[in-house]
Design a protein around this motif. Structure first.
Motif, PDB file in Angstrom:
ATOM      1  N   LYS A 120      -1.862 -11.748  23.057  1.00  0.00           N
ATOM      2  CA  LYS A 120      -2.698 -10.772  22.348  1.00  0.00           C
ATOM      3  C   LYS A 120      -2.595 -10.989  20.840  1.00  0.00           C
ATOM      4  CE  LYS A 120      -2.037  -7.175  25.814  1.00  0.00           C
ATOM      5  NZ  LYS A 120      -1.550  -5.801  26.043  1.00  0.00           N
ATOM      6  N   PRO A 121      -3.670 -10.708  20.113  1.00  0.00           N
ATOM      7  CA  PRO A 121      -3.567 -10.796  18.655  1.00  0.00           C
ATOM      8  C   PRO A 121      -2.669  -9.688  18.113  1.00  0.00           C
ATOM      9  CG  PRO A 121      -5.708  -9.928  19.291  1.00  0.00           C
ATOM     10  CD  PRO A 121      -5.002 -10.326  20.556  1.00  0.00           C
ATOM     11  N   VAL A 122      -1.811 -10.045  17.179  1.00  0.00           N
ATOM     12  CA  VAL A 122      -0.943  -9.073  16.520  1.00  0.00           C
ATOM     13  C   VAL A 122      -1.721  -8.497  15.331  1.00  0.00           C
ATOM     14  CG1 VAL A 122       1.223  -8.728  15.281  1.00  0.00           C
ATOM     15  CG2 VAL A 122       1.136 -10.306  17.230  1.00  0.00           C
ATOM     16  N   ILE A 123      -1.889  -7.188  15.347  1.00  0.00           N
ATOM     17  CA  ILE A 123      -2.640  -6.515  14.288  1.00  0.00           C
ATOM     18  C   ILE A 123      -1.683  -5.652  13.477  1.00  0.00           C
ATOM     19  CG2 ILE A 123      -4.577  -4.990  13.745  1.00  0.00           C
ATOM     20  CD1 ILE A 123      -5.358  -7.663  15.161  1.00  0.00           C
ATOM     21  N   ALA A 124      -1.508  -6.009  12.216  1.00  0.00           N
ATOM     22  CA  ALA A 124      -0.653  -5.233  11.323  1.00  0.00           C
ATOM     23  C   ALA A 124      -1.402  -3.989  10.873  1.00  0.00           C
ATOM     24  CB  ALA A 124      -0.270  -6.066  10.107  1.00  0.00           C
ATOM     25  N   ILE A 125      -0.689  -2.890  10.789  1.00  0.00           N
ATOM     26  CA  ILE A 125      -1.229  -1.664  10.220  1.00  0.00           C
ATOM     27  C   ILE A 125      -0.385  -1.382   8.985  1.00  0.00           C
ATOM     28  CG2 ILE A 125      -1.692   0.783  10.589  1.00  0.00           C
ATOM     29  CD1 ILE A 125      -1.670   0.073  13.658  1.00  0.00           C
ATOM     30  N   LEU A 126      -0.942  -1.676   7.822  1.00  0.00           N
ATOM     31  CA  LEU A 126      -0.216  -1.466   6.572  1.00  0.00           C
ATOM     32  C   LEU A 126      -0.470  -0.039   6.113  1.00  0.00           C
ATOM     33  CD1 LEU A 126      -0.822  -4.829   4.708  1.00  0.00           C
ATOM     34  CD2 LEU A 126       0.893  -4.230   6.395  1.00  0.00           C
ATOM     35  N   ASN A 127       0.602   0.737   6.052  1.00  0.00           N
ATOM     36  CA  ASN A 127       0.488   2.171   5.846  1.00  0.00           C
ATOM     37  C   ASN A 127       1.182   2.582   4.547  1.00  0.00           C
ATOM     38  OD1 ASN A 127       0.311   4.927   6.106  1.00  0.00           O
ATOM     39  ND2 ASN A 127       1.234   5.016   8.127  1.00  0.00           N
ATOM     40  N   THR A 128       0.444   3.228   3.656  1.00  0.00           N
ATOM     41  CA  THR A 128       0.991   3.698   2.386  1.00  0.00           C
ATOM     42  C   THR A 128       1.402   5.168   2.456  1.00  0.00           C
ATOM     43  OG1 THR A 128      -1.239   4.204   1.597  1.00  0.00           O
ATOM     44  CG2 THR A 128      -0.330   2.051   0.993  1.00  0.00           C
ATOM     45  N   TRP A 129       1.643   5.686   3.662  1.00  0.00           N
ATOM     46  CA  TRP A 129       2.057   7.075   3.821  1.00  0.00           C
ATOM     47  C   TRP A 129       3.377   7.336   3.101  1.00  0.00           C
ATOM     48  CZ3 TRP A 129       6.597   9.018   5.616  1.00  0.00           C
ATOM     49  CH2 TRP A 129       6.654  10.403   5.734  1.00  0.00           C
TER      50      TRP A 129
ATOM     51  N   LEU B 100       4.319  -0.013  -0.207  1.00  0.00           N
ATOM     52  CA  LEU B 100       4.502   0.873  -1.353  1.00  0.00           C
ATOM     53  C   LEU B 100       3.420   1.945  -1.419  1.00  0.00           C
ATOM     54  CD1 LEU B 100       6.044   1.373  -4.059  1.00  0.00           C
ATOM     55  CD2 LEU B 100       4.391  -0.162  -5.115  1.00  0.00           C
ATOM     56  N   SER B 101       3.854   3.183  -1.584  1.00  0.00           N
ATOM     57  CA  SER B 101       2.926   4.297  -1.735  1.00  0.00           C
ATOM     58  C   SER B 101       2.785   4.607  -3.222  1.00  0.00           C
ATOM     59  CB  SER B 101       3.462   5.522  -0.990  1.00  0.00           C
ATOM     60  OG  SER B 101       2.500   6.542  -0.981  1.00  0.00           O
ATOM     61  N   VAL B 102       1.593   4.426  -3.733  1.00  0.00           N
ATOM     62  CA  VAL B 102       1.344   4.608  -5.160  1.00  0.00           C
ATOM     63  C   VAL B 102       0.611   5.938  -5.339  1.00  0.00           C
ATOM     64  CG1 VAL B 102       0.313   3.575  -7.214  1.00  0.00           C
ATOM     65  CG2 VAL B 102       1.175   2.108  -5.397  1.00  0.00           C
ATOM     66  N   GLY B 103       1.380   7.013  -5.576  1.00  0.00           N
ATOM     67  CA  GLY B 103       0.789   8.344  -5.710  1.00  0.00           C
ATOM     68  C   GLY B 103       0.950   8.903  -7.110  1.00  0.00           C
ATOM     69  N   GLU B 104      -0.083   9.533  -7.609  1.00  0.00           N
ATOM     70  CA  GLU B 104      -0.088  10.087  -8.969  1.00  0.00           C
ATOM     71  C   GLU B 104       0.894  11.223  -9.174  1.00  0.00           C
ATOM     72  OE1 GLU B 104      -1.699   9.094 -11.616  1.00  0.00           O
ATOM     73  OE2 GLU B 104      -3.124   7.697 -10.755  1.00  0.00           O
ATOM     74  N   THR B 105       1.207  11.963  -8.113  1.00  0.00           N
ATOM     75  CA  THR B 105       1.951  13.204  -8.256  1.00  0.00           C
ATOM     76  C   THR B 105       3.291  13.039  -8.963  1.00  0.00           C
ATOM     77  OG1 THR B 105       0.931  13.902  -6.195  1.00  0.00           O
ATOM     78  CG2 THR B 105       2.758  15.228  -6.996  1.00  0.00           C
ATOM     79  N   TYR B 106       4.086  12.059  -8.560  1.00  0.00           N
ATOM     80  CA  TYR B 106       5.448  11.953  -9.090  1.00  0.00           C
ATOM     81  C   TYR B 106       5.727  10.692  -9.895  1.00  0.00           C
ATOM     82  CZ  TYR B 106       6.329  15.705  -5.776  1.00  0.00           C
ATOM     83  OH  TYR B 106       6.284  16.876  -5.084  1.00  0.00           O
ATOM     84  N   MET B 107       4.950   9.649  -9.757  1.00  0.00           N
ATOM     85  CA  MET B 107       5.284   8.373 -10.388  1.00  0.00           C
ATOM     86  C   MET B 107       5.101   8.437 -11.900  1.00  0.00           C
ATOM     87  SD  MET B 107       3.932   5.549  -7.674  1.00  0.00           S
ATOM     88  CE  MET B 107       5.186   4.330  -7.988  1.00  0.00           C
TER      89      MET B 107
END
Length: 135
Positions: free
Chosen positions: A44-53, A87-94
């Motif tokens: 089967k093809p391996v499908i990456a799910i890149l998650n910035t959660w 990496l999660s790039v969020g405005e709130t705290y960075m």
């Protein structure tokens, strides 16, 4: 024009799982140790799910659930999903600004896809900083 589906030996992930050598044996063994059966991934093809959660990124708060839904869709389509956090790039705290970090996210995305047995990817991102990384 209809595209031809690749055979299992033509998949990029075949180099990790399909060869008859010690290295591939190790990859298969580790995959089984993670709780997957041979039928889950073989051919089967391996499908990456890149998650910035992240809890620190309110724009992506719903991504944990969305990733599970994407996995279900990949399984239903005949693939083998692997979720990979990025990496999660969020405005709130960075501080001082997320603009400093979006290139890190782009580089991480490229390298995680290159370094793993990935045949395709679903990239989950939101807000203008991560959408820039998708381009």
């Amino acid at each position: 024009m209809a595209s031809r589906r690749k055979s299992p030996t033509e998949l990029r992930s075949h180099r990790w799982f399909g060869r008859d050598d010690l290295r591939s044996f190790t990859h298969r063994s580790r995959t089984k140790q993670a709780g997957f059966t041979t039928e889950d991934w073989a051919g089967k093809p391996v499908i990456a799910i890149l998650n910035t959660w992240s809890d620190a990124n309110s724009c992506h708060a719903h991504f944990r659930q969305r990733a599970e839904e994407v996995k279900r869709g990949v399984w239903q389509a005949g693939g083998f999903p692997l979720e990979m956090p990025v990496l999660s790039v969020g405005e709130t705290y960075m501080k001082p600004t997320t603009m400093l970090y979006r290139n890190f996210l782009a580089m991480e995305t490229e390298e995680i896809l290159r370094a793993n047995p990935v045949d395709g990817a679903v990239v989950m991102g939101g807000c203008e900083k991560t959408e820039t990384w998708l381009v």
